[in-house]
Write a protein that holds these residues in place. Sequence first.
Motif, PDB file in Angstrom:
ATOM      1  N   LEU A   1     -12.191  21.146  15.895  1.00 57.89           N
ATOM      2  CA  LEU A   1     -12.142  20.537  14.576  1.00 57.89           C
ATOM      3  C   LEU A   1     -10.708  20.148  14.238  1.00 57.89           C
ATOM      4  CD1 LEU A   1     -13.706  19.803  11.997  1.00 57.89           C
ATOM      5  CD2 LEU A   1     -13.169  22.085  11.123  1.00 57.89           C
ATOM      6  N   TRP A   2     -10.505  18.850  14.009  1.00 54.93           N
ATOM      7  CA  TRP A   2      -9.180  18.336  13.674  1.00 54.93           C
ATOM      8  C   TRP A   2      -9.182  17.812  12.245  1.00 54.93           C
ATOM      9  CZ3 TRP A   2      -6.877  15.108  18.310  1.00 54.93           C
ATOM     10  CH2 TRP A   2      -6.773  15.940  19.423  1.00 54.93           C
ATOM     11  N   GLU A   3      -8.024  17.922  11.598  1.00 52.01           N
ATOM     12  CA  GLU A   3      -7.871  17.423  10.226  1.00 52.01           C
ATOM     13  C   GLU A   3      -6.501  16.758  10.118  1.00 52.01           C
ATOM     14  OE1 GLU A   3      -9.224  19.712   6.558  1.00 52.01           O
ATOM     15  OE2 GLU A   3      -7.044  19.911   6.420  1.00 52.01           O
ATOM     16  N   PHE A   4      -6.476  15.549   9.572  1.00 46.30           N
ATOM     17  CA  PHE A   4      -5.187  14.868   9.421  1.00 46.30           C
ATOM     18  C   PHE A   4      -5.115  14.144   8.091  1.00 46.30           C
ATOM     19  CE2 PHE A   4      -7.957  12.525  12.316  1.00 46.30           C
ATOM     20  CZ  PHE A   4      -8.153  11.338  11.639  1.00 46.30           C
ATOM     21  N   LYS A   5      -3.868  13.948   7.640  1.00 46.71           N
ATOM     22  CA  LYS A   5      -3.599  13.393   6.312  1.00 46.71           C
ATOM     23  C   LYS A   5      -3.444  11.885   6.381  1.00 46.71           C
ATOM     24  CE  LYS A   5      -0.860  14.711   2.247  1.00 46.71           C
ATOM     25  NZ  LYS A   5       0.282  15.528   1.777  1.00 46.71           N
ATOM     26  N   LEU A   6      -3.935  11.184   5.348  1.00 46.41           N
ATOM     27  CA  LEU A   6      -3.878   9.725   5.304  1.00 46.41           C
ATOM     28  C   LEU A   6      -2.697   9.198   4.496  1.00 46.41           C
ATOM     29  CD1 LEU A   6      -7.666   8.906   4.704  1.00 46.41           C
ATOM     30  CD2 LEU A   6      -6.430   9.059   6.873  1.00 46.41           C
ATOM     31  N   LYS A   7      -2.006  10.081   3.820  1.00 43.91           N
ATOM     32  CA  LYS A   7      -0.920   9.627   2.943  1.00 43.91           C
ATOM     33  C   LYS A   7       0.292  10.520   3.169  1.00 43.91           C
ATOM     34  CE  LYS A   7      -0.073   8.334  -1.882  1.00 43.91           C
ATOM     35  NZ  LYS A   7      -0.631   8.317  -3.254  1.00 43.91           N
ATOM     36  N   ASN A   8       1.284   9.986   3.940  1.00 42.12           N
ATOM     37  CA  ASN A   8       2.489  10.739   4.252  1.00 42.12           C
ATOM     38  C   ASN A   8       3.718   9.916   3.881  1.00 42.12           C
ATOM     39  OD1 ASN A   8       1.592  13.264   5.885  1.00 42.12           O
ATOM     40  ND2 ASN A   8       0.397  11.587   6.755  1.00 42.12           N
ATOM     41  N   GLY A   9       4.294  10.150   2.718  1.00 47.54           N
ATOM     42  CA  GLY A   9       5.509   9.451   2.300  1.00 47.54           C
ATOM     43  C   GLY A   9       5.292   7.972   2.058  1.00 47.54           C
ATOM     44  N   ASP A  10       6.388   7.199   2.190  1.00 44.07           N
ATOM     45  CA  ASP A  10       6.357   5.772   1.881  1.00 44.07           C
ATOM     46  C   ASP A  10       6.368   4.879   3.118  1.00 44.07           C
ATOM     47  OD1 ASP A  10       6.309   6.277  -0.826  1.00 44.07           O
ATOM     48  OD2 ASP A  10       8.491   6.212  -1.038  1.00 44.07           O
ATOM     49  N   TYR A  11       6.401   5.476   4.308  1.00 43.96           N
ATOM     50  CA  TYR A  11       6.429   4.649   5.509  1.00 43.96           C
ATOM     51  C   TYR A  11       5.033   4.105   5.767  1.00 43.96           C
ATOM     52  CZ  TYR A  11       8.093   2.960   9.998  1.00 43.96           C
ATOM     53  OH  TYR A  11       8.467   2.154  11.038  1.00 43.96           O
ATOM     54  N   PRO A  12       4.848   2.783   5.882  1.00 40.65           N
ATOM     55  CA  PRO A  12       3.500   2.188   5.936  1.00 40.65           C
ATOM     56  C   PRO A  12       2.673   2.600   7.143  1.00 40.65           C
ATOM     57  CG  PRO A  12       5.198   0.526   6.358  1.00 40.65           C
ATOM     58  CD  PRO A  12       5.905   1.748   5.876  1.00 40.65           C
ATOM     59  N   GLU A  13       3.317   3.016   8.242  1.00 45.39           N
ATOM     60  CA  GLU A  13       2.530   3.432   9.406  1.00 45.39           C
ATOM     61  C   GLU A  13       2.019   4.859   9.267  1.00 45.39           C
ATOM     62  OE1 GLU A  13       4.385   2.802  13.160  1.00 45.39           O
ATOM     63  OE2 GLU A  13       3.730   0.719  13.235  1.00 45.39           O
ATOM     64  N   LYS A  14       2.411   5.549   8.172  1.00 46.80           N
ATOM     65  CA  LYS A  14       1.947   6.915   7.944  1.00 46.80           C
ATOM     66  C   LYS A  14       1.231   7.064   6.611  1.00 46.80           C
ATOM     67  CE  LYS A  14       5.681   9.003  10.683  1.00 46.80           C
ATOM     68  NZ  LYS A  14       6.811   9.966  10.665  1.00 46.80           N
ATOM     69  N   ASN A  15       1.186   6.003   5.833  1.00 42.47           N
ATOM     70  CA  ASN A  15       0.547   6.029   4.517  1.00 42.47           C
ATOM     71  C   ASN A  15      -0.477   4.901   4.466  1.00 42.47           C
ATOM     72  OD1 ASN A  15      -0.180   5.845   1.812  1.00 42.47           O
ATOM     73  ND2 ASN A  15       1.875   6.324   1.054  1.00 42.47           N
ATOM     74  N   LEU A  16      -1.745   5.271   4.449  1.00 43.55           N
ATOM     75  CA  LEU A  16      -2.812   4.270   4.493  1.00 43.55           C
ATOM     76  C   LEU A  16      -2.838   3.401   3.246  1.00 43.55           C
ATOM     77  CD1 LEU A  16      -5.077   3.561   6.522  1.00 43.55           C
ATOM     78  CD2 LEU A  16      -6.632   4.912   5.121  1.00 43.55           C
ATOM     79  N   TYR A  17      -2.210   3.858   2.200  1.00 45.34           N
ATOM     80  CA  TYR A  17      -2.251   3.132   0.922  1.00 45.34           C
ATOM     81  C   TYR A  17      -0.937   2.417   0.630  1.00 45.34           C
ATOM     82  CZ  TYR A  17      -6.179   6.281   0.864  1.00 45.34           C
ATOM     83  OH  TYR A  17      -7.318   6.966   1.223  1.00 45.34           O
ATOM     84  N   ARG A  18      -0.166   2.127   1.679  1.00 47.86           N
ATOM     85  CA  ARG A  18       0.999   1.247   1.572  1.00 47.86           C
ATOM     86  C   ARG A  18       0.848   0.135   2.596  1.00 47.86           C
ATOM     87  NH1 ARG A  18       5.268   2.411  -1.649  1.00 47.86           N
ATOM     88  NH2 ARG A  18       6.669   0.991  -0.563  1.00 47.86           N
ATOM     89  N   THR A  19       1.219  -1.087   2.201  1.00 46.67           N
ATOM     90  CA  THR A  19       1.027  -2.268   3.052  1.00 46.67           C
ATOM     91  C   THR A  19       2.324  -3.048   3.133  1.00 46.67           C
ATOM     92  OG1 THR A  19      -1.284  -2.398   2.338  1.00 46.67           O
ATOM     93  CG2 THR A  19      -0.358  -4.360   3.378  1.00 46.67           C
ATOM     94  N   LEU A  20       2.607  -3.613   4.299  1.00 50.88           N
ATOM     95  CA  LEU A  20       3.776  -4.480   4.445  1.00 50.88           C
ATOM     96  C   LEU A  20       3.597  -5.748   3.631  1.00 50.88           C
ATOM     97  CD1 LEU A  20       4.414  -4.198   8.299  1.00 50.88           C
ATOM     98  CD2 LEU A  20       5.801  -3.201   6.473  1.00 50.88           C
ATOM     99  N   VAL A  21       4.694  -6.270   3.091  1.00 51.88           N
ATOM    100  CA  VAL A  21       4.638  -7.524   2.339  1.00 51.88           C
ATOM    101  C   VAL A  21       4.237  -8.655   3.284  1.00 51.88           C
ATOM    102  CG1 VAL A  21       6.372  -6.740   0.686  1.00 51.88           C
ATOM    103  CG2 VAL A  21       7.084  -8.016   2.730  1.00 51.88           C
ATOM    104  N   PRO A  22       3.725  -9.778   2.771  1.00 45.65           N
ATOM    105  CA  PRO A  22       3.332 -10.897   3.641  1.00 45.65           C
ATOM    106  C   PRO A  22       4.484 -11.368   4.524  1.00 45.65           C
ATOM    107  CG  PRO A  22       2.508 -11.229   1.420  1.00 45.65           C
ATOM    108  CD  PRO A  22       3.411 -10.040   1.358  1.00 45.65           C
ATOM    109  N   SER A  23       4.154 -11.924   5.676  1.00 42.65           N
ATOM    110  CA  SER A  23       5.163 -12.308   6.670  1.00 42.65           C
ATOM    111  C   SER A  23       6.163 -13.318   6.130  1.00 42.65           C
ATOM    112  CB  SER A  23       4.470 -12.874   7.919  1.00 42.65           C
ATOM    113  OG  SER A  23       3.644 -13.972   7.584  1.00 42.65           O
ATOM    114  N   ILE A  24       5.767 -14.136   5.135  1.00 42.46           N
ATOM    115  CA  ILE A  24       6.689 -15.112   4.564  1.00 42.46           C
ATOM    116  C   ILE A  24       7.887 -14.419   3.912  1.00 42.46           C
ATOM    117  CG2 ILE A  24       5.559 -15.223   2.292  1.00 42.46           C
ATOM    118  CD1 ILE A  24       6.050 -18.238   2.311  1.00 42.46           C
ATOM    119  N   ALA A  25       7.689 -13.159   3.478  1.00 46.94           N
ATOM    120  CA  ALA A  25       8.793 -12.383   2.904  1.00 46.94           C
ATOM    121  C   ALA A  25       9.273 -11.294   3.859  1.00 46.94           C
ATOM    122  CB  ALA A  25       8.355 -11.750   1.580  1.00 46.94           C
ATOM    123  N   TYR A  26       8.382 -10.854   4.771  1.00 45.49           N
ATOM    124  CA  TYR A  26       8.718  -9.738   5.647  1.00 45.49           C
ATOM    125  C   TYR A  26       9.828 -10.101   6.633  1.00 45.49           C
ATOM    126  CZ  TYR A  26       8.258  -6.252   9.348  1.00 45.49           C
ATOM    127  OH  TYR A  26       8.521  -5.294  10.288  1.00 45.49           O
TER     128      TYR A  26
END
Length: 492
Positions: free
Chosen positions: A348-373
């Motif tokens: 049985l494994w358990e992992f967190k979906l929201k870790n800080g502000d880094y988008p690859e570790k926080n499912l609820y943060r998204t990179l800005v569109p490529s026109i600005a990225y």
Amino acid sequence: MARHSQICPGNIIPAHKTRNFISEGLWCTQNAGLHVRQAEDFDEEAWLDLKNISRHEAAEQLREQAAPFWSGTLEYTTQLVWDWQDCQLITDSSICGIDVDCDTDSEGNTFCTTSPRTCFADVTIHEKTYCSPSQLEFDVTFLKKEFANWNPEIAGYIDRLANGYDLLPGEEEPVTVKNKSATHYSWLTPALAIEDPKNDYSIHQAVHNQTAESLSCRVNGHDKISFTVTTEHRIASFSPNALSLPKAYDNEPISPIVWQSAMGLNAAREEKGFPEFVRVQDLSAAALNEVSEDVSQKLKNVVIRVQLYEPSFFGERLKSTIYIDEAKGIQQTLNAISSDQKIRRSTLWEFKLKNGDYPEKNLYRTLVPSIAYYPGKIFLSDDGLSYDDHLAPDTEYTLKLTVYQKNMPFYHQSCDVNPNAWYCSAWYFLWDIFSPGWQEDYYFSQKSLDLKFRSNPNVDERTWLSSFWQVTRYAQVAIPIGAIAFSVLAFI
């Protein structure tokens, strides 16, 4: 008069279709049967305990398992096919030619126009009709490796692959048997194909009671064929995905999603704000770790890719992606007590979906569109170029979990582990600039574990900033499409 077929008894070809008769013959339709081969189901824990006591006894236990075998029947139809010629009006200038009409004006300039001719010609017509039912019986057998050439005393022997063809937990091989290829009509060409094979296989086939008519396309055809598969050695394949919905030791289901409370629209906290943790069952960890120790000096590591999909006008749309590293982000109980009080390794494994502000570790943060990225990438890191992108209320979302077995040589590896892989070449990297993540499709599992959930209708944590970037993302796609459409209309 109508013509009686000479090769399909009782079949009459209409009289008007036998004028200028050319030929007739029998064709067979194509059919295929699919069987998905999976890992043998046995007590991995007990086997690992036995292996630690006696490798020979562990090998014998696996070799006592029945070899993979299945059989079936492919139904197909035999059809009467004939060719005949019919005189028809042709308007094709390449066949009938063209007429050229030239005229000279008062200044001596000559102008010519062309027009296609029409003509009558014999056109070959192909006709077919049902003749009879037919069938091909088949069976498939995987052969064990010879014990003399594959046993614990042999250098390079892998205990978990005692038979050679063994599949590890989470692995599967779709095996297709066909009665014929698409290009052969008058003869059967049986074939066995293994999709995403885990081994290098040699396939042999034998026809039962073979005669001169065997495998020919004939009236009421009935053939029987056997396939035998021998294993040479392991080859690189896609990482398997053995994740499943979690269960307690007594097989009672456990909720795969643990919710975090959030502030509701009525200014009171709601129990179900957004999914914060995910629980899954991993039935492959112990076996794969054991194999990894036999074939690699590097420490194997599982990376779980969690992708959040939301509904859109064109179907599901990828909203965000995070990566959970086994060594850092996955929490698991080291021991678990089974129903008979034996200590077992936890699955049985358990992992967190929201870790800080880094988008690859926080499912609820998204990179800005490529026109600005891309312009902003010169000055800012990814966490500075991302924003909180929470769930819309009362909306059905899907979490898709795929797996990458890092440092396991049986499976395709990422470019940082295997920079010589073809998908890591420079030309492919140029494409990856415009679509980050394409390379992942070659080393993450093709199969995903899908978890659907509906967001709370009383919780909406979206802000004006997320709405602004969402509009920008749509505009980034719509403006080029609109410009192309305007250019086409202006040209017309």
